[in-house]
Scaffold this active site. Sequence first.
Site, PDB file in Angstrom:
ATOM      1  N   ASP A  67       0.808  -1.217   0.000  1.00 32.71           N
ATOM      2  CA  ASP A  67       0.000   0.000   0.000  1.00 32.71           C
ATOM      3  C   ASP A  67       0.843   1.270   0.000  1.00 32.71           C
ATOM      4  O   ASP A  67       2.057   1.221   0.176  1.00 32.71           O
ATOM      5  CB  ASP A  67      -0.949   0.005   1.206  1.00 32.71           C
ATOM      6  CG  ASP A  67      -0.284  -0.521   2.477  1.00 32.71           C
ATOM      7  OD1 ASP A  67       0.942  -0.381   2.613  1.00 32.71           O
ATOM      8  OD2 ASP A  67      -0.991  -1.087   3.333  1.00 32.71           O
ATOM      9  N   ASN A 133      -7.061  -3.067  14.680  1.00 34.09           N
ATOM     10  CA  ASN A 133      -8.465  -3.424  14.436  1.00 34.09           C
ATOM     11  C   ASN A 133      -8.579  -4.631  13.503  1.00 34.09           C
ATOM     12  O   ASN A 133      -9.642  -4.932  12.976  1.00 34.09           O
ATOM     13  CB  ASN A 133      -9.249  -2.241  13.876  1.00 34.09           C
ATOM     14  CG  ASN A 133      -8.783  -1.814  12.489  1.00 34.09           C
ATOM     15  OD1 ASN A 133      -7.830  -2.362  11.946  1.00 34.09           O
ATOM     16  ND2 ASN A 133      -9.453  -0.826  11.916  1.00 34.09           N
ATOM     17  N   HIS A 135      -6.998  -5.155  10.565  1.00 33.81           N
ATOM     18  CA  HIS A 135      -6.879  -4.982   9.111  1.00 33.81           C
ATOM     19  C   HIS A 135      -5.541  -5.478   8.596  1.00 33.81           C
ATOM     20  O   HIS A 135      -4.521  -5.375   9.275  1.00 33.81           O
ATOM     21  CB  HIS A 135      -7.115  -3.518   8.707  1.00 33.81           C
ATOM     22  CG  HIS A 135      -6.020  -2.567   9.095  1.00 33.81           C
ATOM     23  ND1 HIS A 135      -6.173  -1.616  10.071  1.00 33.81           N
ATOM     24  CD2 HIS A 135      -4.760  -2.400   8.618  1.00 33.81           C
ATOM     25  CE1 HIS A 135      -5.054  -0.912  10.182  1.00 33.81           C
ATOM     26  NE2 HIS A 135      -4.174  -1.376   9.306  1.00 33.81           N
ATOM     27  N   GLU A 140      -9.730  -2.258   5.656  1.00 32.71           N
ATOM     28  CA  GLU A 140     -10.377  -1.969   6.924  1.00 32.71           C
ATOM     29  C   GLU A 140     -11.568  -2.906   7.155  1.00 32.71           C
ATOM     30  O   GLU A 140     -11.990  -3.620   6.238  1.00 32.71           O
ATOM     31  CB  GLU A 140     -10.829  -0.501   6.944  1.00 32.71           C
ATOM     32  CG  GLU A 140      -9.688   0.511   6.832  1.00 32.71           C
ATOM     33  CD  GLU A 140      -8.932   0.725   8.146  1.00 32.71           C
ATOM     34  OE1 GLU A 140      -8.916  -0.193   8.999  1.00 32.71           O
ATOM     35  OE2 GLU A 140      -8.362   1.815   8.317  1.00 32.71           O
TER      36      GLU A 140
END
Length: 234
Positions: A67, A133, A135, A140
């Site tokens: 990314d 979280n 990801h 996400e």
Amino acid sequence: MMEKCKLIKVESPEKGAERFFELIKEELEHNRLHVLGLATGSTMIPVYKKLTESELDFSDVTTFNLDEYVGLPASSPNSYAYFMNDHLFNKKAFKETNIPDGMAADLEEECKRYEQALQDAKLDIQLLGVGENGHIAFNEPGTPKDSVTHVATLTESTLGVNSQYFENDEKIPNTALTMGIASIMSAKKLVLLAFGEKKRPAITKVLEGKIDPDWTITYLLEHDDVTIITDLKF
């Protein structure tokens, strides 16, 4: 679903980096590593340090990063291109390196171009970290399983965690280009590193053995060859 997921427990991030190094060394020695997917973040620093200090030859290896932030030039110390150059590419020679262009005039076209390049190259190994979280890359919670490289909107949780790494008062972008779940799952082998208590909820979700779209890390359970290296004790 955990039968295809190998859990390697280590004492520290440095020991984890050593285990990853041994894995990469073996793949290179058996001529099984030509295309390597890379990740960024503090988890990867000891890994890249180990690689750069080694005698391993990556001159026949092409890399693809997961990314990149939208709107940050490679010259920005907060960009992932800068991170990769600083920690790895300026110290080790690769056949070719690829990072999504967050400065592209047409982001959708850049995503299509990057995904096509990925599919043409065919990842042998994809290195992964995991967010607090759950990801993977910037996929996400709620990202669909069939997603390919796309423009992702970052959650408040991710922005809060990642903003600590931003220097020079540069504002963290709220969008990024990222490989999708399907892009990642196309790799022959997945290796995920998770160190520290903040990663416990995510690894716990994987160990439960059920797919949960709100924890995109759990999609890894559907892959045939996954190794998780962690210093967490369960």
